[in-house]
Motif scaffolding. Structure first.
Motif, PDB file in Angstrom:
ATOM      1  N   ALA A 273      43.971  49.131  39.819  1.00  0.00           N
ATOM      2  CA  ALA A 273      42.853  48.542  39.077  1.00  0.00           C
ATOM      3  C   ALA A 273      43.242  48.245  37.644  1.00  0.00           C
ATOM      4  O   ALA A 273      42.881  47.204  37.077  1.00  0.00           O
ATOM      5  N   ASP A 274      44.003  49.159  37.016  1.00  0.00           N
ATOM      6  CA  ASP A 274      44.447  48.920  35.644  1.00  0.00           C
ATOM      7  C   ASP A 274      45.468  47.788  35.581  1.00  0.00           C
ATOM      8  O   ASP A 274      45.404  46.920  34.705  1.00  0.00           O
ATOM      9  N   LEU A 275      46.422  47.789  36.511  1.00  0.00           N
ATOM     10  CA  LEU A 275      47.466  46.770  36.502  1.00  0.00           C
ATOM     11  C   LEU A 275      46.906  45.382  36.789  1.00  0.00           C
ATOM     12  O   LEU A 275      47.438  44.381  36.304  1.00  0.00           O
ATOM     13  N   LEU A 276      45.833  45.305  37.568  1.00  0.00           N
ATOM     14  CA  LEU A 276      45.235  44.011  37.885  1.00  0.00           C
ATOM     15  C   LEU A 276      44.640  43.334  36.651  1.00  0.00           C
ATOM     16  O   LEU A 276      44.386  42.126  36.665  1.00  0.00           O
ATOM     17  N   ARG A 277      44.396  44.101  35.593  1.00  0.00           N
ATOM     18  CA  ARG A 277      43.858  43.519  34.369  1.00  0.00           C
ATOM     19  C   ARG A 277      44.930  42.794  33.555  1.00  0.00           C
ATOM     20  O   ARG A 277      44.602  42.059  32.638  1.00  0.00           O
ATOM     21  N   GLU A 278      46.191  43.047  33.878  1.00  0.00           N
ATOM     22  CA  GLU A 278      47.257  42.386  33.147  1.00  0.00           C
ATOM     23  C   GLU A 278      47.340  40.923  33.579  1.00  0.00           C
ATOM     24  O   GLU A 278      47.420  40.630  34.777  1.00  0.00           O
ATOM     25  N   ASP A 280      49.555  38.565  33.707  1.00  0.00           N
ATOM     26  CA  ASP A 280      50.705  38.032  34.444  1.00  0.00           C
ATOM     27  C   ASP A 280      50.941  38.730  35.780  1.00  0.00           C
ATOM     28  O   ASP A 280      51.856  38.349  36.510  1.00  0.00           O
ATOM     29  N   ALA A 281      50.160  39.743  36.084  1.00  0.00           N
ATOM     30  CA  ALA A 281      50.380  40.496  37.321  1.00  0.00           C
ATOM     31  C   ALA A 281      49.834  39.726  38.524  1.00  0.00           C
ATOM     32  O   ALA A 281      48.774  39.104  38.454  1.00  0.00           O
ATOM     33  N   THR A 282      50.578  39.779  39.616  1.00  0.00           N
ATOM     34  CA  THR A 282      50.094  39.233  40.877  1.00  0.00           C
ATOM     35  C   THR A 282      49.699  40.380  41.783  1.00  0.00           C
ATOM     36  O   THR A 282      50.126  41.539  41.573  1.00  0.00           O
ATOM     37  N   GLU A 312      38.574  39.808  43.821  1.00  0.00           N
ATOM     38  CA  GLU A 312      37.185  39.866  43.345  1.00  0.00           C
ATOM     39  C   GLU A 312      37.065  40.798  42.148  1.00  0.00           C
ATOM     40  O   GLU A 312      36.331  40.516  41.192  1.00  0.00           O
ATOM     41  N   TYR A 313      37.788  41.919  42.193  1.00  0.00           N
ATOM     42  CA  TYR A 313      37.771  42.871  41.080  1.00  0.00           C
ATOM     43  C   TYR A 313      38.318  42.206  39.815  1.00  0.00           C
ATOM     44  O   TYR A 313      37.738  42.331  38.732  1.00  0.00           O
ATOM     45  N   ARG A 314      39.423  41.486  39.960  1.00  0.00           N
ATOM     46  CA  ARG A 314      40.041  40.823  38.817  1.00  0.00           C
ATOM     47  C   ARG A 314      39.109  39.757  38.230  1.00  0.00           C
ATOM     48  O   ARG A 314      38.953  39.641  37.013  1.00  0.00           O
ATOM     49  N   GLU A 315      38.475  38.986  39.091  1.00  0.00           N
ATOM     50  CA  GLU A 315      37.567  37.931  38.624  1.00  0.00           C
ATOM     51  C   GLU A 315      36.358  38.525  37.915  1.00  0.00           C
ATOM     52  O   GLU A 315      35.914  38.018  36.889  1.00  0.00           O
ATOM     53  N   ARG A 316      35.831  39.623  38.441  1.00  0.00           N
ATOM     54  CA  ARG A 316      34.672  40.261  37.816  1.00  0.00           C
ATOM     55  C   ARG A 316      35.043  40.835  36.453  1.00  0.00           C
ATOM     56  O   ARG A 316      34.286  40.720  35.487  1.00  0.00           O
ATOM     57  N   ASP A 317      36.234  41.446  36.354  1.00  0.00           N
ATOM     58  CA  ASP A 317      36.670  42.009  35.085  1.00  0.00           C
ATOM     59  C   ASP A 317      36.889  40.907  34.055  1.00  0.00           C
ATOM     60  O   ASP A 317      36.530  41.062  32.887  1.00  0.00           O
TER      61      ASP A 317
END
Length: 324
Positions: A273-278, A280-282, A312-317
């Motif tokens: 969850a934390d890494l998905l906020r970066e 450049d991360a895929t 979906e988590y990334r888009e919501r954040d």
């Protein structure tokens, strides 16, 4: 034997507590100095996931809807875990006169706005500039600002000494200077971290934290934490710590409250969850870093535990961040 860990990022090098406390990231947080004359009572129903209130002068009582009132004295800070509503008052018996709604909207019980009527200057609000109660309050208004794992580790109410950071926040909160919002956000983060670190040192800390002092379970937890990408099994972990598979599984579950592989799954998904906020991360790169063999495997686990897909988590954040 497991090879020496090659850190994925700084977070993976931290112990469990450091990783949790690295999570708070206020972004334009709600911060206010509140000055009130007794009797007073605020009904807090802003749905904030986490809030901190430092009592500078006087006292306050936190009155949960379900639970015993908790006193907060001068120099102390109370942490409230949301989003459930509660009452903050000068005395447990005082009935609420003011309601704090989502979006920092304050009204009377009848819905009349108090934004202007109780404005006392820069980030200062109340009914009397010389009131007998002075508090500093800050709230994390979005879920993404505080990790889910940290929220799940906390009880509804924590009271600890505020220390010098609370005093510094009090001095800065009334300033109106360039960049002041960023300064206040970081001070709120530091205050929260200091209070939580103090609380984790008490007997009230969660079972998994106390289990870290166990020579067997603590070692196993650190190995899982420091190398989440390794293809762990209970048997492999037991061999590393020098006990039988059955013994480790039983002892780990008793002390931590969940089996080793469940603990590992939670930790992997918290990291994901934390890494998905970066930016450049895929999903594929995140999956490899936290121990999933494919984006599909990570997505399936993420959705099973958190109810939404990584995308979906990334888009919501991202949407929450853009709204600040």
């Amino acid at each position: 034997m497991v090879e020496k860990r090659n850190p994925i990022c700084d977070r993976l090098a931290m112990d469990q507590l450091a990783a949790l406390l690295d999570g708070p990231r206020a972004r334009g947080a709600f911060l206010l100095r509140v000055i009130l004359d007794s009797p007073w009572a605020l009904r807090i129903q802003d749905q904030a996931p986490l809030a901190a209130t430092a009592v500078v002068r006087g006292q306050a009582w936190v009155v949960p809807d379900n639970g015993e009132p908790v006193r907060v004295g001068p120099g102390e800070v109370v942490i409230n875990r949301g989003p459930e509503p509660y009452t903050l008052a000068d005395d447990p018996g005082t009935k609420p006169q003011i309601v704090i709604h989502p979006g920092e909207h304050c009204t009377t019980l009848d819905g009349e706005s108090l934004a202007q009527a109780m404005d006392l200057g820069v980030r200062t609000w109340g009914d009397n500039p010389d009131g007998d109660t002075v508090m500093l309050t800050g709230a994390y208004t979005m879920e993404g600002e505080v990790s889910r794992r940290l929220l799940e580790a906390l009880p509804p109410v924590i009271v600890q000494p505020g220390g010098p950071i609370a005093a510094l926040l009090g001095a800065e909160i009334v300033k109106d200077e360039p960049g002041q919002e960023a300064v206040l956000d970081r001070l709120l983060d530091l205050l929260l971290i200091a209070v939580l670190r103090s609380w984790f040192a008490t007997h009230e800390a969660p079972a998994w934290y106390r289990a870290m002092s166990d020579p067997v379970v603590g070692k196993a937890m650190r190995m899982l934490h420091n190398n989440p990408a390794h293809p762990w099994t209970v048997a492999a972990l037991a061999a590393e710590v020098g006990v039988s598979r059955a013994s480790l599984a039983r002892r780990f579950t008793e002390l931590v409250g969940e089996p080793p592989m469940s603990f590992l799954t939670d930790w992997r998904l918290a990291l994901a969850a934390d890494l998905l906020r970066e930016p450049d991360a895929t999903i594929g790169s995140v999956a490899r870093k936290v121990g999933y063999g494919s984006p599909f495997a990570l997505s399936a686990a993420f959705k099973r535990v958190r109810g939404i897909s990584p995308q979906e988590y990334r888009e919501r954040d991202a949407t929450s961040g853009a709204a600040t």
